[in-house]
Write a protein that holds these residues in place. Structure first.
Motif, PDB file in Angstrom:
ATOM      1  N   SER A  47       0.805  -1.219   0.000  1.00 25.71           N
ATOM      2  CA  SER A  47       0.000   0.000   0.000  1.00 25.71           C
ATOM      3  C   SER A  47       0.841   1.274   0.000  1.00 25.71           C
ATOM      4  CB  SER A  47      -0.950  -0.006   1.199  1.00 25.71           C
ATOM      5  OG  SER A  47      -0.209  -0.108   2.401  1.00 25.71           O
ATOM      6  N   SER A  48       2.102   1.183   0.463  1.00 26.90           N
ATOM      7  CA  SER A  48       2.979   2.354   0.536  1.00 26.90           C
ATOM      8  C   SER A  48       4.427   1.892   0.579  1.00 26.90           C
ATOM      9  CB  SER A  48       2.662   3.162   1.801  1.00 26.90           C
ATOM     10  OG  SER A  48       3.062   2.446   2.945  1.00 26.90           O
ATOM     11  N   PRO A  49       5.373   2.819   0.356  1.00 24.81           N
ATOM     12  CA  PRO A  49       6.787   2.450   0.473  1.00 24.81           C
ATOM     13  C   PRO A  49       7.148   1.941   1.872  1.00 24.81           C
ATOM     14  CG  PRO A  49       6.582   4.531  -0.683  1.00 24.81           C
ATOM     15  CD  PRO A  49       5.223   4.185  -0.166  1.00 24.81           C
ATOM     16  N   THR A  50       6.542   2.520   2.896  1.00 24.73           N
ATOM     17  CA  THR A  50       6.812   2.072   4.269  1.00 24.73           C
ATOM     18  C   THR A  50       6.319   0.648   4.480  1.00 24.73           C
ATOM     19  OG1 THR A  50       6.641   4.344   5.064  1.00 24.73           O
ATOM     20  CG2 THR A  50       6.429   2.612   6.708  1.00 24.73           C
ATOM     21  N   ALA A  51       5.125   0.355   3.987  1.00 27.07           N
ATOM     22  CA  ALA A  51       4.585  -1.006   4.098  1.00 27.07           C
ATOM     23  C   ALA A  51       5.455  -1.986   3.322  1.00 27.07           C
ATOM     24  CB  ALA A  51       3.147  -1.046   3.597  1.00 27.07           C
ATOM     25  N   ALA A  52       5.970  -1.567   2.173  1.00 20.95           N
ATOM     26  CA  ALA A  52       6.842  -2.423   1.372  1.00 20.95           C
ATOM     27  C   ALA A  52       8.129  -2.732   2.136  1.00 20.95           C
ATOM     28  CB  ALA A  52       7.160  -1.763   0.039  1.00 20.95           C
ATOM     29  N   ARG A  53       8.725  -1.715   2.757  1.00 20.68           N
ATOM     30  CA  ARG A  53       9.968  -1.907   3.526  1.00 20.68           C
ATOM     31  C   ARG A  53       9.729  -2.882   4.678  1.00 20.68           C
ATOM     32  NH1 ARG A  53      14.509   0.664   3.811  1.00 20.68           N
ATOM     33  NH2 ARG A  53      13.725   2.427   2.624  1.00 20.68           N
ATOM     34  N   LYS A  54       8.632  -2.710   5.396  1.00 20.08           N
ATOM     35  CA  LYS A  54       8.331  -3.600   6.518  1.00 20.08           C
ATOM     36  C   LYS A  54       8.119  -5.035   6.029  1.00 20.08           C
ATOM     37  CE  LYS A  54       6.475  -0.118   9.606  1.00 20.08           C
ATOM     38  NZ  LYS A  54       5.312   0.394  10.321  1.00 20.08           N
ATOM     39  N   ALA A  55       7.457  -5.196   4.893  1.00 19.58           N
ATOM     40  CA  ALA A  55       7.223  -6.530   4.341  1.00 19.58           C
ATOM     41  C   ALA A  55       8.544  -7.184   3.931  1.00 19.58           C
ATOM     42  CB  ALA A  55       6.280  -6.458   3.153  1.00 19.58           C
ATOM     43  N   VAL A  56       9.449  -6.421   3.330  1.00 20.64           N
ATOM     44  CA  VAL A  56      10.761  -6.953   2.940  1.00 20.64           C
ATOM     45  C   VAL A  56      11.535  -7.379   4.179  1.00 20.64           C
ATOM     46  CG1 VAL A  56      13.008  -6.344   1.952  1.00 20.64           C
ATOM     47  CG2 VAL A  56      10.906  -5.692   0.764  1.00 20.64           C
ATOM     48  N   GLU A  57      11.579  -6.508   5.203  1.00 23.16           N
ATOM     49  CA  GLU A  57      12.301  -6.846   6.436  1.00 23.16           C
ATOM     50  C   GLU A  57      11.725  -8.103   7.087  1.00 23.16           C
ATOM     51  OE1 GLU A  57      11.994  -3.258   8.722  1.00 23.16           O
ATOM     52  OE2 GLU A  57      13.663  -2.301   7.662  1.00 23.16           O
ATOM     53  N   ARG A  58      10.417  -8.184   7.166  1.00 21.96           N
ATOM     54  CA  ARG A  58       9.751  -9.345   7.767  1.00 21.96           C
ATOM     55  C   ARG A  58      10.050 -10.618   6.964  1.00 21.96           C
ATOM     56  NH1 ARG A  58       5.163  -6.997   8.315  1.00 21.96           N
ATOM     57  NH2 ARG A  58       4.352  -7.605   6.291  1.00 21.96           N
ATOM     58  N   GLY A  59       9.994 -10.501   5.637  1.00 24.49           N
ATOM     59  CA  GLY A  59      10.272 -11.650   4.777  1.00 24.49           C
ATOM     60  C   GLY A  59      11.701 -12.140   4.899  1.00 24.49           C
ATOM     61  N   LEU A  60      12.648 -11.211   4.957  1.00 18.98           N
ATOM     62  CA  LEU A  60      14.053 -11.602   5.111  1.00 18.98           C
ATOM     63  C   LEU A  60      14.274 -12.309   6.439  1.00 18.98           C
ATOM     64  CD1 LEU A  60      15.829  -8.415   3.718  1.00 18.98           C
ATOM     65  CD2 LEU A  60      15.761 -10.674   2.645  1.00 18.98           C
ATOM     66  N   ARG A  61      13.731 -11.732   7.505  1.00 15.56           N
ATOM     67  CA  ARG A  61      13.916 -12.333   8.834  1.00 15.56           C
ATOM     68  C   ARG A  61      13.277 -13.714   8.920  1.00 15.56           C
ATOM     69  NH1 ARG A  61      13.125  -6.654  10.840  1.00 15.56           N
ATOM     70  NH2 ARG A  61      15.247  -5.989  11.327  1.00 15.56           N
ATOM     71  N   SER A  62      12.135 -13.894   8.261  1.00 11.61           N
ATOM     72  CA  SER A  62      11.475 -15.209   8.316  1.00 11.61           C
ATOM     73  C   SER A  62      12.277 -16.276   7.575  1.00 11.61           C
ATOM     74  CB  SER A  62      10.059 -15.118   7.737  1.00 11.61           C
ATOM     75  OG  SER A  62      10.092 -14.998   6.329  1.00 11.61           O
ATOM     76  N   ARG A  63      13.199 -15.844   6.712  1.00  7.80           N
ATOM     77  CA  ARG A  63      14.042 -16.776   5.963  1.00  7.80           C
ATOM     78  C   ARG A  63      15.442 -16.904   6.560  1.00  7.80           C
ATOM     79  NH1 ARG A  63      10.310 -14.583   2.881  1.00  7.80           N
ATOM     80  NH2 ARG A  63       9.374 -15.747   1.182  1.00  7.80           N
ATOM     81  N   GLY A  64      15.645 -16.305   7.738  1.00  3.35           N
ATOM     82  CA  GLY A  64      16.932 -16.455   8.419  1.00  3.35           C
ATOM     83  C   GLY A  64      17.962 -15.399   8.066  1.00  3.35           C
ATOM     84  N   TYR A  65      17.515 -14.242   7.570  1.00  2.92           N
ATOM     85  CA  TYR A  65      18.434 -13.159   7.224  1.00  2.92           C
ATOM     86  C   TYR A  65      18.101 -11.923   8.040  1.00  2.92           C
ATOM     87  CZ  TYR A  65      19.734 -15.964   3.205  1.00  2.92           C
ATOM     88  OH  TYR A  65      20.185 -16.983   2.409  1.00  2.92           O
ATOM     89  N   GLU A  66      19.132 -11.159   8.358  1.00  7.40           N
ATOM     90  CA  GLU A  66      18.959  -9.911   9.091  1.00  7.40           C
ATOM     91  C   GLU A  66      19.498  -8.769   8.233  1.00  7.40           C
ATOM     92  OE1 GLU A  66      17.705  -7.466  12.009  1.00  7.40           O
ATOM     93  OE2 GLU A  66      17.434  -9.639  12.020  1.00  7.40           O
ATOM     94  N   PRO A  67      18.660  -7.774   7.902  1.00 11.99           N
ATOM     95  CA  PRO A  67      19.156  -6.642   7.123  1.00 11.99           C
ATOM     96  C   PRO A  67      20.181  -5.840   7.931  1.00 11.99           C
ATOM     97  CG  PRO A  67      16.745  -6.575   7.332  1.00 11.99           C
ATOM     98  CD  PRO A  67      17.245  -7.670   8.199  1.00 11.99           C
ATOM     99  N   ILE A  68      21.375  -5.666   7.377  1.00 11.77           N
ATOM    100  CA  ILE A  68      22.409  -4.890   8.068  1.00 11.77           C
ATOM    101  C   ILE A  68      22.887  -3.723   7.212  1.00 11.77           C
ATOM    102  CG2 ILE A  68      23.194  -6.750   9.564  1.00 11.77           C
ATOM    103  CD1 ILE A  68      25.488  -7.246   7.601  1.00 11.77           C
ATOM    104  N   GLY A  69      22.330  -3.586   6.021  1.00  9.30           N
ATOM    105  CA  GLY A  69      22.659  -2.480   5.128  1.00  9.30           C
ATOM    106  C   GLY A  69      21.387  -1.792   4.692  1.00  9.30           C
TER     107      GLY A  69
END
Length: 59
Positions: A30-52
């Motif tokens: 729905s928004s760039p903020t929602a997209a960022r949160k979805a990406v972060e959540r998806g990465l973490r659920s797959r065993g990755y932590e955004p560090i950049g």
């Protein structure tokens, strides 16, 4: 719903300490903020932590 592309420049593999990689793709949100949160959540659920930076651009 708008489409966004993302690039995660540096993500850490939490299952293999010391290993980093990057990721990119597209998603609908729905928004760039929602997209960022979805990406972060998806990465973490797959065993990755955004560090950049995670870059979100509308398509």
């Amino acid at each position: 719903m708008p489409k966004f592309s993302f690039t995660a420049d540096k993500i850490a593999d939490t299952l293999t300490p010391g290993r980093t990689t990057s990721a990119n793709g597209t998603l609908s949100a729905s928004s760039p903020t929602a997209a960022r949160k979805a990406v972060e959540r998806g990465l973490r659920s797959r065993g990755y932590e955004p560090i950049g930076d995670i870059t979100i651009t509308q398509k």
